[in-house]
Structure formats: C-alpha cells, structure tokens
Design an enzyme around this catalytic site. Structure first.
Site, short mmCIF file in Angstrom:
data_model
loop_
_atom_site.label_atom_id
_atom_site.label_comp_id
_atom_site.label_asym_id
_atom_site.label_seq_id
_atom_site.Cartn_x
_atom_site.Cartn_y
_atom_site.Cartn_z
N GLU A 1 0.86 -1.19 0.00
CA GLU A 1 0.00 0.00 0.00
C GLU A 1 0.89 1.24 0.00
O GLU A 1 1.70 1.45 0.92
CB GLU A 1 -0.91 0.00 1.22
CG GLU A 1 -2.00 1.06 1.18
CD GLU A 1 -3.06 0.81 0.11
OE1 GLU A 1 -3.83 1.76 -0.16
OE2 GLU A 1 -3.13 -0.30 -0.47
N GLU A 59 -0.36 9.70 -6.02
CA GLU A 59 0.75 8.74 -5.97
C GLU A 59 1.05 8.17 -7.36
O GLU A 59 2.21 7.98 -7.72
CB GLU A 59 0.41 7.62 -4.99
CG GLU A 59 0.32 8.11 -3.55
CD GLU A 59 -0.81 7.50 -2.72
OE1 GLU A 59 -1.19 8.11 -1.71
OE2 GLU A 59 -1.31 6.42 -3.09
N ASP A 81 -7.16 2.92 2.48
CA ASP A 81 -6.83 1.66 3.16
C ASP A 81 -8.03 0.72 3.17
O ASP A 81 -7.90 -0.48 2.95
CB ASP A 81 -6.38 1.95 4.60
CG ASP A 81 -5.18 2.89 4.64
OD1 ASP A 81 -4.21 2.62 3.93
OD2 ASP A 81 -5.25 3.91 5.35
#
Length: 497
Positions: free
Chosen positions: A295, A325, A479
């Site tokens: 992750e 990201e 998450d």
C-alpha cells in the site's frame, strides 16, 4: 429540417446536462429523449430510478465473495493514533493567519505547516508530511488534542487495513507495528499483536480535515480531504519490519499486506537508502508462495519513489495507490504523462490507464519470462476505481473493484449500506482506454457498472464510485478500499506467483 435537428441537439445536450447533475427529471421529458447506454432490457431509468440507484442495486447483485477466501492475513508495519481536527480551526487556534499556499517536502515550523495545508486545501488533494521539529510538533499535538471536537482514531495504513479486515469474523489478522497502550486499547479484539510490537508510548499523527467548499482567507476547498503530518520516529524508520517478517513463520499467513515505506520519505537519502536495502532483504525472506500487497501513500522525494519502483515493486504481487501517488510515480520514473504537473479535476481515464500499463510492463510480470512478481494494481480516485491485472493470476476482480467502490461510498458517509439520497455519480459516462492511439472509446452501463477492456495480456476493470455528498471522514478511505478489494480477490492456483 436543420431547425429540427438543431432543436433536437440542444434538447439532448440540455437533458444530458441536467440529467447528470439532477437525475430526478420529469418523466414527460424522458419519454421524448433516448438516453443510450443507460437503458437495459430489465431496467429503465426514470426520476424514481436514478443512475445512483441502478448502480447501488447492481453492487448488491454483483459483489460476491471468491470461491477460496483468505483465512489468515498478516499486516504491517505502520501504526499510530490519529488525532483528527478541523484544519482551519486548529491553525486559527495556533494564531496563524491565512496567506498563500506553498508545498514543502518537510515541515520545519508552523509557517511551513500553514503554507503546505493551504497548498493542498486549494487543490482538494490529500498529502502527508514529516514535521522535523520534535518540540514544535508536540506543542501543536497538545493544541490539537485539546481542540473542541478533536477525535482519536486508530491510525497508520497497516493498523487501518487490519481494522477493516477484522470486521470479517472468520479471518485471523496479525498486526505488526509500533503499538502503544492507547492504540492497543482501540484495536479490534480479533487482531493479534506480537509482544515485540508493543511499546510504552504511542505515536501520534495529526489529521487536518477540511470540507468541500470550506474557505480560509482566499483559499476554497473544491472537495473534502485532509492533510496529515507527524514527527514519528518508529514508523519513520520502519522499525517493526524485521519483527513483522520474523512473526510470519509462526503465523503462516495466506496473504501479506505491507505499508509504511512512505514514512521514510523526507528523512534524508542516507537514512532511506540504507533502510530500503534492509527492507528489500526482509521482504525477500517472505515465502514466494505468499502474495504480498504493498500500500503506497503520499511522497515527495522522486529519487526515493524511483528506488521503491526499481527495488520493491518487482518483489510484491499487488499495489494500491491513488491519483497523486500514480502521477508522482510516473514523474519519478519518467513514465507516460510525466509532464503533467497535477491532475485537473477528475483524472483522465485514458492517461491513468497508460500509467498503470507502464508500471506493469516496466516492473511487473506482463512478460511470462520475467522474474518480477507484480501482477495487480488497485487504483482509486474520488470518482472511480480501476483494478488492473496481468491475465491468469487473479480471480473475482469484478466483485473486488465493486467492493472497493462500495466501501468508499459507505465509509465516507458513515453508513452500513448505501443511501442513494446522500451520494452522487461523478465518474465520466464515456471515456477512452488510452490517451494515445490506438485507443478504444468506452462507456459506462449503470446496470452492470464494471467496464472491462484489454491491452495485450493486461485486463482493466473500471467502476464508478457513488461519492458521498457530505463525507463524515476521509481518513483511511484508501486503506479500506484496498482491504476490501483484497478480501474479494482470489489468487489463481494454476500460475502461482
């Protein structure tokens, strides 16, 4: 004839605009206008049956657990206590005046914090930074803890993923990370914490949240999001990694979920370069038949991100990441669309698809003779998700990408199930499989809300998110999305990773 055609075109455009913005169109308008791609033999969209309702109904029908489910999952290694407060409110309490935004790779003062917060608030983008001054951080942390309506939550990607996994009673979950007394008290009882992971004090992270449309000075947030910062030494050095890998021998997991590499960002090349080598060595010690999901999170050091791409990605099976990201990863590795400074609005599906394919081709196993293990990427942004896999390695990915979208919706709204009156569709209804030729024009069918396309031996699964209109909490959504996607994923046995 031309007048009739013009009127029809204008009417179609107007109805399309209003329909997308407000699905409750009068039936008498809809009966005169054909809306392609929105109709199926079993479902006609009316004012009482919005796009959001059709998608929500489809989720319940299509999200099914895989034939073979995980029974034991090990998660590590970043864990902390999150202190969640109003970003604007806390900065005002710290007697900081609004001004112009400016990004900082590392925060050294309240002024740096203010500028970085404004920079990202104005973009509605999530970010995470290291605060270098320990004493100044502790003063801010005390002010945050005493701020009215401040809330304490389980924090850190690993701990949040473990919490999400622990909501499934038949799943054993191991969590390894710096777990202090407050965090241990807050964790689900089902989570197993190795004794070597327990420490006397907690690591605290400050989460400065802002709402869509919230103003501070001349800055207005286009959407709800948060800015995270900390002075976290244990997580910053990934000090629990070796303990985590050592604990796997006894626990014998079927899946490993790894996070926390981003915590070394901003701590200097000397620290991360040596520690990354040790991390790669530790990860390489995990049995080859156990899939590893990595992750990712917000980073600013291109050299560090490039090192993660070159050294870590090829030895993991799956990665999870968001739009910031993804673009930063491409910029660091000089990949597709690296010339973009930032996404403008909803990230273009074609550009996202190009970067995802590039990652798998450069660092994954698109070539069967490659020694790389990476075969799966779960990408998430506010409006939609894409789950991309190399053919033959993963099953049940339609359900997996839908489950990720559903949990993004329900968790943001703080609900157990979807309430269509509280969500809205923001995903594009038509898009392309690539930004460059050759490219395929694709469309979304709300009754079967997963659009699938192929590029070589790589399959893309796109699904919209029903975006919460008034999100209660944005922290940990990524998450939860990755955890839920993994829960519904199945590793195919005919081609072991």
């Amino acid at each position: 004839m031309w007048r009739k055609a013009s009127v029809a075109a204008v009417l179609a455009l107007a109805v399309g605009y209003f329909y997308h913005g407000s699905p409750d169109l009068p039936e008498q308008i809809l009966q005169y206008v054909s809306l392609p791609n929105f109709h199926t033999s079993s479902q006609t969209l009316t004012g009482q049956n919005s796009l959001e309702q059709v998608i929500s109904t489809a989720w319940e029908a299509l999200i099914t657990l895989p034939t073979r489910q995980w029974s034991k999952v090990a998660v590590g290694v970043n864990a902390c206590v999150d202190v969640v407060v109003s970003g604007v409110g806390l900065l005002q309490a710290l007697a900081v005046d609004p001004g112009t935004g400016r990004d900082h790779e590392v925060l050294h003062s309240k002024e740096d914090l203010k500028e970085a917060f404004i920079h990202y608030m104005g973009r509605g983008a999530a970010a995470e930074r290291f605060f270098s001054d320990r004493e100044a951080f502790q003063r801010i942390a005390r002010a945050a803890a005493e701020y009215p309506n401040a809330k304490l939550y389980v924090g850190g990607n690993a701990a949040l993923i473990a919490q999400k996994l622990a909501t499934y009673p038949d799943l054993m979950v191991l969590l390894c990370g710096p777990v202090g007394p407050k965090l241990h008290e807050m964790l689900d009882e089902q989570i197993i914490v190795p004794p070597d992971s327990l420490q006397e004090t907690d690591e605290f992270h400050l989460i400065l949240e802002y709402k869509a449309g919230e103003k501070w000075g001349s800055t207005q947030a286009p959407q709800a999001n948060r800015f995270i910062f900390s002075h976290d030494v244990s997580n910053g050095k990934m000090s629990s990694l070796e303990t985590f890998v050592a604990s796997l021998e006894e626990f014998q997991p079927e899946l490993v979920v790894l996070s926390g590499l981003h915590m070394m960002d901003g701590q200097g090349r000397e620290l991360w370069e040596e520690r990354l080598k040790e991390a790669v060595s530790a990860i390489s010690d995990i049995r080859k038949d156990i899939p590893i999901h990595l992750e990712l999170a917000s980073m600013t050091d291109k050299d560090y991100m490039n090192s993660i791409m070159q050294e870590v990605m090829p030895i993991v099976s799956s990665i999870g990441l968001n739009e910031q990201e993804l673009l930063f990863l491409s910029q660091a590795g000089e990949g597709p669309h690296a010339e973009l400074a930032a996404w403008k609005g909803i990230p273009d599906v074609g550009r996202v698809s190009d970067i995802l394919l590039w990652i798998l081709e450069q660092h994954g196993r698109t070539d069967p003779s490659s020694e790389a293990d990476l075969t799966r990427i779960h990408f998430h942004t506010l409006a939609y998700h894409i789950l991309v896999t190399v053919d033959g390695y993963w099953g049940n990915q339609v359900a997996a990408v839908l489950a990720g979208a559903r949990v993004a919706c329900t968790q943001a709204c703080g609900l157990q199930s979807v309430d269509v009156s509280k969500v809205e569709l923001k995903a594009p209804l038509e898009f392309h499989s690539s930004h460059t030729e050759p490219r395929e024009q694709l469309s979304l069918n709300p009754a079967e809300p997963v659009t699938v396309w192929h590029r070589g031996n790589v399959t893309f699964h796109f699904t919209p998110v029903l975006v919460c209109k008034r999100p209660l909490r944005t922290v940990g959504l990524g998450d939860a999305i990755s955890a839920e996607g993994l829960l519904y994923s199945e590793l195919l046995t005919q081609q072991p990773i």
